[in-house]
Design a protein around this motif. Structure first.
Motif, PDB file in Angstrom:
ATOM      1  N   TYR A   7     -25.752  13.389   9.210  1.00 60.64           N
ATOM      2  CA  TYR A   7     -26.046  13.734  10.715  1.00 60.64           C
ATOM      3  C   TYR A   7     -27.391  13.418  10.950  1.00 60.64           C
ATOM      4  N   ASN A   8     -28.416  13.733   9.997  1.00 58.95           N
ATOM      5  CA  ASN A   8     -29.819  13.050  10.098  1.00 58.95           C
ATOM      6  C   ASN A   8     -29.993  11.537  10.285  1.00 58.95           C
ATOM      7  N   ALA A   9     -29.015  11.020   9.571  1.00 57.62           N
ATOM      8  CA  ALA A   9     -29.067   9.574   9.710  1.00 57.62           C
ATOM      9  C   ALA A   9     -28.611   8.981  10.730  1.00 57.62           C
ATOM     10  N   THR A  10     -27.633   9.532  11.408  1.00 54.63           N
ATOM     11  CA  THR A  10     -27.093   9.159  12.705  1.00 54.63           C
ATOM     12  C   THR A  10     -28.151   9.412  13.628  1.00 54.63           C
ATOM     13  N   THR A  11     -28.657  10.562  13.679  1.00 57.91           N
ATOM     14  CA  THR A  11     -29.725  10.762  14.726  1.00 57.91           C
ATOM     15  C   THR A  11     -30.810   9.769  14.657  1.00 57.91           C
ATOM     16  N   ASP A  12     -31.296   9.439  13.445  1.00 62.89           N
ATOM     17  CA  ASP A  12     -32.339   8.512  13.198  1.00 62.89           C
ATOM     18  C   ASP A  12     -31.778   7.065  13.898  1.00 62.89           C
ATOM     19  N   TYR A  13     -30.383   6.668  13.528  1.00 61.73           N
ATOM     20  CA  TYR A  13     -30.078   5.279  14.074  1.00 61.73           C
ATOM     21  C   TYR A  13     -29.831   5.363  15.678  1.00 61.73           C
TER      22      TYR A  13
ATOM     23  N   THR B 208      -5.878   7.815   7.139  1.00 58.84           N
ATOM     24  CA  THR B 208      -6.639   6.921   7.948  1.00 58.84           C
ATOM     25  C   THR B 208      -6.946   7.783   9.142  1.00 58.84           C
ATOM     26  N   SER B 209      -6.063   8.707   9.488  1.00 58.63           N
ATOM     27  CA  SER B 209      -6.459   9.596  10.876  1.00 58.63           C
ATOM     28  C   SER B 209      -7.537  10.308  10.223  1.00 58.63           C
ATOM     29  N   THR B 210      -7.685  10.847   9.079  1.00 58.75           N
ATOM     30  CA  THR B 210      -8.843  11.730   8.549  1.00 58.75           C
ATOM     31  C   THR B 210     -10.193  11.083   8.826  1.00 58.75           C
ATOM     32  N   VAL B 211     -10.222   9.564   8.242  1.00 56.88           N
ATOM     33  CA  VAL B 211     -11.233   8.721   8.415  1.00 56.88           C
ATOM     34  C   VAL B 211     -11.552   8.601   9.933  1.00 56.88           C
ATOM     35  N   GLU B 212     -10.557   8.254  10.473  1.00 57.81           N
ATOM     36  CA  GLU B 212     -10.847   7.870  12.240  1.00 57.81           C
ATOM     37  C   GLU B 212     -11.353   9.225  12.711  1.00 57.81           C
ATOM     38  N   ALA B 213     -10.837  10.296  12.435  1.00 57.79           N
ATOM     39  CA  ALA B 213     -11.334  11.727  13.105  1.00 57.79           C
ATOM     40  C   ALA B 213     -12.760  11.702  12.736  1.00 57.79           C
ATOM     41  N   ALA B 214     -13.226  11.725  11.506  1.00 54.79           N
ATOM     42  CA  ALA B 214     -14.474  11.790  10.964  1.00 54.79           C
ATOM     43  C   ALA B 214     -15.400  10.904  11.480  1.00 54.79           C
ATOM     44  N   ARG B 215     -15.132   9.583  11.684  1.00 60.01           N
ATOM     45  CA  ARG B 215     -15.928   8.731  12.257  1.00 60.01           C
ATOM     46  C   ARG B 215     -16.224   9.098  13.679  1.00 60.01           C
ATOM     47  N   GLN B 216     -15.042   9.295  14.425  1.00 56.85           N
ATOM     48  CA  GLN B 216     -15.129   9.827  15.760  1.00 56.85           C
ATOM     49  C   GLN B 216     -16.179  10.903  16.226  1.00 56.85           C
ATOM     50  N   SER B 217     -16.000  11.872  15.389  1.00 54.45           N
ATOM     51  CA  SER B 217     -16.797  13.238  15.315  1.00 54.45           C
ATOM     52  C   SER B 217     -18.387  12.695  15.077  1.00 54.45           C
ATOM     53  N   LEU B 218     -18.737  12.111  14.127  1.00 52.56           N
ATOM     54  CA  LEU B 218     -20.138  11.670  13.842  1.00 52.56           C
ATOM     55  C   LEU B 218     -20.405  10.715  15.014  1.00 52.56           C
ATOM     56  N   LYS B 219     -19.562   9.941  15.627  1.00 53.18           N
ATOM     57  CA  LYS B 219     -20.137   9.108  16.625  1.00 53.18           C
ATOM     58  C   LYS B 219     -20.163   9.701  17.966  1.00 53.18           C
TER      59      LYS B 219
ATOM     60  N   ILE C 234     -21.615   3.855  11.744  1.00 53.89           N
ATOM     61  CA  ILE C 234     -20.960   4.972  11.495  1.00 53.89           C
ATOM     62  C   ILE C 234     -19.934   4.672  10.028  1.00 53.89           C
ATOM     63  N   GLN C 235     -19.313   3.604   9.852  1.00 54.22           N
ATOM     64  CA  GLN C 235     -18.702   3.030   8.907  1.00 54.22           C
ATOM     65  C   GLN C 235     -19.497   3.454   7.565  1.00 54.22           C
ATOM     66  N   THR C 236     -20.645   3.186   7.614  1.00 54.55           N
ATOM     67  CA  THR C 236     -21.517   3.258   6.350  1.00 54.55           C
ATOM     68  C   THR C 236     -21.601   4.798   5.919  1.00 54.55           C
ATOM     69  N   GLN C 237     -21.160   5.595   6.731  1.00 55.29           N
ATOM     70  CA  GLN C 237     -21.226   7.392   6.445  1.00 55.29           C
ATOM     71  C   GLN C 237     -19.800   7.702   5.715  1.00 55.29           C
ATOM     72  N   ASP C 238     -18.813   6.663   5.481  1.00 56.36           N
ATOM     73  CA  ASP C 238     -17.425   7.008   5.221  1.00 56.36           C
ATOM     74  C   ASP C 238     -17.316   7.793   3.984  1.00 56.36           C
ATOM     75  N   ARG C 239     -18.497   7.368   2.965  1.00 62.29           N
ATOM     76  CA  ARG C 239     -18.427   7.929   1.602  1.00 62.29           C
ATOM     77  C   ARG C 239     -18.772   9.625   1.417  1.00 62.29           C
ATOM     78  N   TYR C 240     -19.531  10.088   2.638  1.00 60.24           N
ATOM     79  CA  TYR C 240     -19.628  11.223   2.886  1.00 60.24           C
ATOM     80  C   TYR C 240     -18.792  12.113   3.719  1.00 60.24           C
ATOM     81  N   ILE C 241     -17.368  11.617   3.926  1.00 56.43           N
ATOM     82  CA  ILE C 241     -16.348  12.469   4.589  1.00 56.43           C
ATOM     83  C   ILE C 241     -15.875  13.404   4.004  1.00 56.43           C
ATOM     84  N   ARG C 242     -15.813  14.738   4.351  1.00 57.40           N
ATOM     85  CA  ARG C 242     -15.141  15.742   3.455  1.00 57.40           C
ATOM     86  C   ARG C 242     -13.738  15.483   3.065  1.00 57.40           C
TER      87      ARG C 242
END
Length: 139
Positions: free
Chosen positions: A85-91, A21-32, A128-136
């Motif tokens: 990252y491109n998807a986030t920029t577009d959004y 959960t903390s890994t997912v939250e950290a990845a979400r926050q970083s992308l945000k 941001i949550q739609t990008q979870d499947r791409y989390i390392r």
């Protein structure tokens, strides 16, 4: 003894879930944060201290920096299939266009206000949550 083993297994599972959960939250926050930096970066393209600082932040949160998402590529052609990252920029670009960012003190959109409006929106969190499947998964 069985109770202790069961308790240890339960604790191990809880720790694993908490770490995931903390890994997912950290990845979400970083992308945000990457999205916020991009929102600001597109509005301050001139060579200024603010613009330079924002571009550094974009690099730090991006895939070549400390980004926590993978870019999906075709292994044979190296064609990019999905780039979070491109998807986030577009959004963020589209959401910024819709954000009010208006102030009685300025005749134009207030950039920071509009970018924070996007950043703090539930819709951005949902995206941001739609990008979870791409989390390392570096485990």
């Amino acid at each position: 003894m069985k109770r202790i083993n069961a308790l240890l297994l339960l604790l191990a599972a809880a720790c694993s879930t908490a770490q995931a959960t903390s890994t997912v939250e950290a990845a979400r926050q970083s992308l945000k944060n990457y999205g916020l930096a991009n929102c600001l970066g597109e509005r301050f393209p001139e060579p200024s201290a603010m613009g330079q600082d924002v571009r550094h932040a974009i690099g730090m949160y991006g895939v070549l920096g400390a980004g926590l998402h993978n870019v999906l590529q075709n292994e044979d052609t190296l064609e990019t299939l999905h780039d979070p990252y491109n998807a986030t920029t577009d959004y963020v670009t589209a959401a910024y266009a819709r954000a009010s960012g208006r102030s009685k003190y300025s005749p134009t959109k207030v950039v920071l206000h509009a970018c924070l409006e996007v950043y703090n929106s539930r819709a951005f969190d949902d995206f941001i949550q739609t990008q979870d499947r791409y989390i390392r998964d570096d485990s």
